[in-house]
Design a protein around this motif. Structure first.
Motif, PDB file in Angstrom:
ATOM      1  N   ASP A 118       8.793  -4.969   7.976  1.00 50.19           N
ATOM      2  CA  ASP A 118       8.225  -3.705   7.501  1.00 50.19           C
ATOM      3  C   ASP A 118       7.159  -4.047   6.459  1.00 50.19           C
ATOM      4  N   GLY A 119       5.990  -3.442   6.579  1.00 45.39           N
ATOM      5  CA  GLY A 119       4.911  -3.727   5.624  1.00 45.39           C
ATOM      6  C   GLY A 119       3.860  -4.653   6.190  1.00 45.39           C
ATOM      7  N   ASN A 120       4.183  -5.394   7.275  1.00 45.89           N
ATOM      8  CA  ASN A 120       3.166  -6.256   7.888  1.00 45.89           C
ATOM      9  C   ASN A 120       2.135  -5.404   8.633  1.00 45.89           C
ATOM     10  N   GLY A 121       0.935  -5.932   8.683  1.00 41.73           N
ATOM     11  CA  GLY A 121      -0.120  -5.255   9.429  1.00 41.73           C
ATOM     12  C   GLY A 121      -1.469  -5.761   8.984  1.00 41.73           C
ATOM     13  N   ILE A 122      -2.525  -5.072   9.403  1.00 43.05           N
ATOM     14  CA  ILE A 122      -3.882  -5.452   9.023  1.00 43.05           C
ATOM     15  C   ILE A 122      -4.033  -5.197   7.521  1.00 43.05           C
ATOM     16  N   VAL A 123      -4.572  -6.170   6.825  1.00 37.97           N
ATOM     17  CA  VAL A 123      -4.565  -6.160   5.357  1.00 37.97           C
ATOM     18  C   VAL A 123      -5.167  -4.867   4.800  1.00 37.97           C
ATOM     19  N   HIS A 124      -6.202  -4.328   5.439  1.00 39.81           N
ATOM     20  CA  HIS A 124      -6.843  -3.123   4.900  1.00 39.81           C
ATOM     21  C   HIS A 124      -6.117  -1.835   5.318  1.00 39.81           C
ATOM     22  N   VAL A 125      -5.135  -1.988   6.188  1.00 42.54           N
ATOM     23  CA  VAL A 125      -4.251  -0.871   6.503  1.00 42.54           C
ATOM     24  C   VAL A 125      -3.060  -0.909   5.543  1.00 42.54           C
ATOM     25  N   VAL A 126      -2.560  -2.123   5.298  1.00 41.02           N
ATOM     26  CA  VAL A 126      -1.347  -2.316   4.502  1.00 41.02           C
ATOM     27  C   VAL A 126      -1.541  -1.896   3.037  1.00 41.02           C
ATOM     28  N   GLY A 127      -2.658  -2.244   2.429  1.00 45.46           N
ATOM     29  CA  GLY A 127      -2.882  -1.939   1.001  1.00 45.46           C
ATOM     30  C   GLY A 127      -2.668  -0.465   0.691  1.00 45.46           C
ATOM     31  N   PRO A 128      -3.417   0.437   1.345  1.00 43.31           N
ATOM     32  CA  PRO A 128      -3.197   1.869   1.124  1.00 43.31           C
ATOM     33  C   PRO A 128      -1.816   2.340   1.576  1.00 43.31           C
ATOM     34  N   GLU A 129      -1.342   1.836   2.714  1.00 44.11           N
ATOM     35  CA  GLU A 129      -0.058   2.282   3.258  1.00 44.11           C
ATOM     36  C   GLU A 129       1.089   2.007   2.282  1.00 44.11           C
ATOM     37  N   GLN A 130       1.039   0.856   1.621  1.00 42.00           N
ATOM     38  CA  GLN A 130       2.111   0.478   0.695  1.00 42.00           C
ATOM     39  C   GLN A 130       1.914   1.072  -0.697  1.00 42.00           C
ATOM     40  N   GLY A 131       0.777   1.685  -0.955  1.00 34.30           N
ATOM     41  CA  GLY A 131       0.490   2.176  -2.302  1.00 34.30           C
ATOM     42  C   GLY A 131       0.087   1.056  -3.238  1.00 34.30           C
ATOM     43  N   LEU A 132      -0.324  -0.078  -2.671  1.00 33.67           N
ATOM     44  CA  LEU A 132      -0.831  -1.181  -3.502  1.00 33.67           C
ATOM     45  C   LEU A 132      -2.248  -0.876  -3.980  1.00 33.67           C
ATOM     46  N   THR A 133      -3.018  -0.192  -3.122  1.00 24.38           N
ATOM     47  CA  THR A 133      -4.384   0.185  -3.478  1.00 24.38           C
ATOM     48  C   THR A 133      -4.332   1.480  -4.283  1.00 24.38           C
ATOM     49  N   LEU A 134      -4.779   1.428  -5.533  1.00 23.31           N
ATOM     50  CA  LEU A 134      -4.701   2.597  -6.418  1.00 23.31           C
ATOM     51  C   LEU A 134      -6.093   2.993  -6.885  1.00 23.31           C
ATOM     52  N   PRO A 135      -6.298   4.296  -7.117  1.00 23.69           N
ATOM     53  CA  PRO A 135      -7.581   4.731  -7.673  1.00 23.69           C
ATOM     54  C   PRO A 135      -7.843   4.021  -9.011  1.00 23.69           C
ATOM     55  N   GLY A 136      -9.101   3.779  -9.296  1.00 21.22           N
ATOM     56  CA  GLY A 136      -9.461   3.231 -10.600  1.00 21.22           C
ATOM     57  C   GLY A 136      -9.205   1.754 -10.784  1.00 21.22           C
ATOM     58  N   THR A 137      -8.703   1.079  -9.728  1.00 19.75           N
ATOM     59  CA  THR A 137      -8.416  -0.358  -9.862  1.00 19.75           C
ATOM     60  C   THR A 137      -9.497  -1.186  -9.175  1.00 19.75           C
ATOM     61  N   THR A 138      -9.506  -2.485  -9.483  1.00 18.72           N
ATOM     62  CA  THR A 138     -10.365  -3.434  -8.773  1.00 18.72           C
ATOM     63  C   THR A 138      -9.503  -4.215  -7.797  1.00 18.72           C
ATOM     64  N   LEU A 139     -10.022  -4.401  -6.589  1.00 11.84           N
ATOM     65  CA  LEU A 139      -9.260  -5.069  -5.540  1.00 11.84           C
ATOM     66  C   LEU A 139     -10.211  -5.973  -4.755  1.00 11.84           C
ATOM     67  N   VAL A 140      -9.788  -7.206  -4.491  1.00  8.39           N
ATOM     68  CA  VAL A 140     -10.607  -8.089  -3.659  1.00  8.39           C
ATOM     69  C   VAL A 140      -9.753  -8.748  -2.575  1.00  8.39           C
ATOM     70  N   CYS A 141     -10.431  -9.228  -1.535  1.00  7.10           N
ATOM     71  CA  CYS A 141      -9.775  -9.910  -0.419  1.00  7.10           C
ATOM     72  C   CYS A 141     -10.856 -10.737   0.263  1.00  7.10           C
ATOM     73  N   GLY A 142     -10.456 -11.850   0.852  1.00  6.77           N
ATOM     74  CA  GLY A 142     -11.415 -12.708   1.534  1.00  6.77           C
ATOM     75  C   GLY A 142     -11.773 -12.132   2.888  1.00  6.77           C
TER      76      GLY A 142
ATOM     77  N   VAL B 163      -4.149  -0.597  23.087  1.00  4.84           N
ATOM     78  CA  VAL B 163      -3.960   0.077  21.799  1.00  4.84           C
ATOM     79  C   VAL B 163      -3.193  -0.896  20.903  1.00  4.84           C
ATOM     80  N   VAL B 164      -3.806  -1.240  19.759  1.00 10.10           N
ATOM     81  CA  VAL B 164      -3.208  -2.198  18.828  1.00 10.10           C
ATOM     82  C   VAL B 164      -3.033  -1.491  17.475  1.00 10.10           C
ATOM     83  N   PRO B 165      -1.814  -1.008  17.192  1.00 11.46           N
ATOM     84  CA  PRO B 165      -1.604  -0.278  15.940  1.00 11.46           C
ATOM     85  C   PRO B 165      -1.856  -1.170  14.722  1.00 11.46           C
ATOM     86  N   GLY B 166      -2.227  -0.526  13.610  1.00 14.84           N
ATOM     87  CA  GLY B 166      -2.658  -1.279  12.430  1.00 14.84           C
ATOM     88  C   GLY B 166      -1.540  -1.905  11.623  1.00 14.84           C
ATOM     89  N   SER B 167      -0.311  -1.420  11.800  1.00 17.80           N
ATOM     90  CA  SER B 167       0.794  -1.987  11.023  1.00 17.80           C
ATOM     91  C   SER B 167       2.113  -1.722  11.726  1.00 17.80           C
TER      92      SER B 167
END
Lengths: 463, 205
Positions: free
Chosen positions: A103-127, A373-377
């Motif tokens: 649970d929680g695995n998926g495409i990195v840019h789907v997972v961040g928002p889905e898990q609530g890791l991506t928050l307004p007002g924050t800085t986030l980077v990824c390769g 069809v390849v779901p994101g997570s």
């Protein structure tokens, strides 16, 4: 003069001014995937660094594993060492890994928002250049290279130079069959693939306010295709409703405190932007790309453009049409399609899958088309299955697969064969992107589903 | 980081717009375990080689005198697309030291400075003229890129100034390590983090 959303996040993350226009910026979230993340961790360790803030780092393999039903990391052998290395290096430093099948695995840019890791007002980077996606949550999110990744692992900071500010306003109501994918493709067609180079983009206007968070993520995802590393949408009640209750989002009293802060983030009314562009949504129809750059895009009811009208881009247009095997002047609708790919960090969220399923339901794909069809997570896959959407696709002759990046960039060996034509919900139609010689047309999930049913590029409004 | 002061040599005109990093290096070469030093042979493989693996004679990198050119001339938006730093490693593996174009993809531009390859921004008219001068005197034409003085010397001896961030110029000329420089600010990083944990505690997991 007021401050833009971008400036507010930027200013609150300056650790120190380094002179000559550069600052040292704090990074609140570092996301790792198996192509760039595991390698960067290994390199950091070899250079004698340890992760400075392992609790701010999260990983999910997505690029190099097969998406075949029942897959493991061994199904696509070239990817296995990268996944094993990612496991080993994250475990060593206590970094949370959403591993394959969990649970929680998926495409990195789907997972961040889905898990609530991506928050307004924050800085986030990824390769990964599509890190701009997270801007849909009101975060300042950048894609970075391998060396900068090692820098963030070792210091939780980045050396940054301030970009200029570019506001794009989408005004009015979306016409039938039009999605945020069509909005961003239309914009790139309008301003070109380099309009955003050196800029941070903010998407605003009544049409953006009316979008769901998932649609805003799609909008921000393609920001890099207009040259800007970061694109963002100011947070609002839609954002907070989406975020509330997610695994890593703040809870209870802390939630209220966070929302009070997030409400201060939208750009002030008297903010000056370095560049402005406005699009009237009444004039935007469903889009489809015809060439080998995301700026090679037209409304689906238009003719394939004539390079002799392209001025200095004539050579590029001619080369693109030759690669794509298309004739100028003919309608693009009706062009025979061999493959359809619904997935990627652009369009693999539950609303995308529902939109495609709505077109597919009760119909059958054309016999000559291979449709995936390849779901994101993992979560999206389960949610779609609980709604019976997997059955809708399977009964229509589509394949329903495991989460991953898959045929967007073919780094897991899943390719469109040479010379074959694909309608894809992904983000790049570059030469060879979906496999050597593959011919890609970018479109929304509903448009891709329509192409699978008709066996040709189709206008979703006619189905 | 590798030092860069000056490069002098042949400049290969790859005069197309939007040379993306997928074209520079295919993604599967970064999955295969060839390592960053082994990517040179795969650089631009889709245009350097035919599907059967033989050289494509139409590609500038297979033509004399450009075969071992250390400089590339190109049109707008070179290095757009994917953030893959492997694109820079592949260019380096092919012997490229500098790329001259009107402007570059933002992430690619940053990646170049991390690896001692110099992206040189010049107006398209200047790039086209450099390409013309290269073609006019095949064999012995040379372009010089001088980072210390921020100037390109054309095959006919014209001096063309270019701009580079002073911080990046200094780091390249001296081969400075970014991480070591940042770690010198460790006390400031910690002070910022302590303050942020008070101001925005929900960010800290």
């Amino acid at each position: 003069m007021g401050k833009a959303l971008f400036d507010k996040i930027w200013d609150s993350h300056v650790i120190t001014d380094l002179g000559n226009g550069f600052i040292l910026m704090h990074i609140d979230r570092l996301l790792l995937h198996d192509m760039s993340g595991g390698k960067a961790m290994k390199e950091a360790i070899e250079l004698g660094h340890v992760p400075a803030q392992p609790r701010l780092i999260y990983g999910t393999p997505d690029h190099t594993m097969s998406t075949k039903p029942g897959r493991t990391e061994k199904t696509h052998p070239p990817g296995e060492p990268l996944i094993l290395s990612m496991r080993e290096t994250t475990r060593k430093f206590g970094i949370k890994l959403f591993d394959l099948g969990q649970d929680g695995n998926g495409i990195v840019h789907v997972v961040g928002p889905e898990q609530g890791l991506t928050l307004p007002g924050t800085t986030l980077v990824c390769g990964d250049s599509h890190t701009s996606t997270h801007g849909g949550m009101g975060a300042l999110a950048y894609g970075i290279g391998a060396s900068e990744l090692v820098h963030v692992i070792a210091t939780q900071t980045m050396v940054q130079r301030k970009p200029k500010r570019f506001r794009v306003s989408f005004d009015g109501k979306l016409q039938p069959g039009v999605t945020s994918k069509d909005m961003i493709l239309h914009l790139i067609g309008d301003v070109g693939t380099a309009a955003g180079t050196g800029f941070a983009v903010e998407y605003a206007g009544s049409a953006v306010r009316a979008l769901s968070v998932e649609a805003r993520l799609t909008l921000c995802n393609l920001t890099i295709e207009m040259g800007a590393r970061t694109g963002m949408v100011a947070p609002d009640d839609t954002t907070y409703e989406f975020l509330h209750g997610r695994d890593y989002a703040p809870k209870d009293a802390m939630w209220d405190r966070a929302v009070a802060y997030w409400r201060t983030l939208p750009s002030d009314p008297d903010t000056d932007f370095d560049r402005e562009h406005t699009i009237d949504m009444a004039k935007v129809a469903p889009q489809i790309t015809w060439g080998t750059s995301p700026e090679h895009v037209i409304a689906v009811d238009r003719a394939i453009p004539d390079p002799t009208t392209a001025g200095e881009k004539r050579g590029a247009w001619e080369a693109a049409l030759q690669y794509q095997g298309l004739e100028p002047g003919k309608p693009i609708e009706g062009t025979k399609v061999d493959w359809v790919f619904i997935g990627s960090c652009t369009n693999s969220r539950i609303s995308d899958i529902r939109a495609a399923a709505e077109i597919v339901k009760g119909r059958r794909k054309a016999d000559h088309v291979t449709a995936w069809v390849v779901p994101g997570s993992e979560r999206i896959k389960k949610e779609a299955e609980s709604e019976g959407l997997d059955k809708v696709f399977l009964e229509a002759g589509f394949e329903w697969r495991e989460p991953g990046c898959s045929m967007c960039l073919a780094s897991n060996g899943e390719r469109v064969p040479p010379g074959q034509r694909s309608v894809s919900t992904s983000n790049r139609n570059f030469v060879g992107r979906q496999g050597p010689g593959a011919r890609t047309h970018l479109a929304s999930p509903a448009m891709a589903a329509a192409a699978a049913i008709k066996g040709a590029i189709a206008d979703v409004r006619k189905l | 980081m590798d030092k860069f002061t000056k490069v002098e040599g042949t400049a290969a005109p790859l005069m197309r717009q939007n040379v993306d990093t997928d074209l520079i290096i295919r993604i599967e070469r970064l999955v295969d375990n060839v390592g960053r030093e082994g990517l040179g042979p795969y650089c631009f493989e889709q245009i350097r080689f035919k599907p059967d693996g033989s050289e494509n004679p139409d590609c500038v990198f297979n033509q004399e005198p450009y075969r071992n050119a250390p400089i590339i001339l190109s049109r707008e938006n070179f290095g757009c697309g994917s953030s893959r730093e492997g694109a820079v490693w592949a260019l380096k593996g092919m012997g490229i030291k500098a790329v001259i174009a009107p402007y570059f993809g933002d992430i690619f531009n940053n990646n170049c400075f991390q690896n001692g390859i110099l992206p040189v921004p010049l107006p398209i008219e200047e790039v086209e003229q450099l390409a013309d001068e290269m073609k006019a005197s095949p064999g012995n034409a040379r372009v010089t890129v001088d980072l210390e003085n921020c100037v390109v010397i054309s095959p006919t001896g014209r001096s063309i100034p270019f701009k580079v961030d002073a911080r990046r110029q200094h780091a390249m000329l001296n081969g400075l390590d970014d991480i070591a420089q940042t770690k010198a600010n460790q006390d400031k990083i910690e002070a910022w983090q302590t303050a942020d944990k008070q101001a925005h505690p929900w960010v800290w997991l």
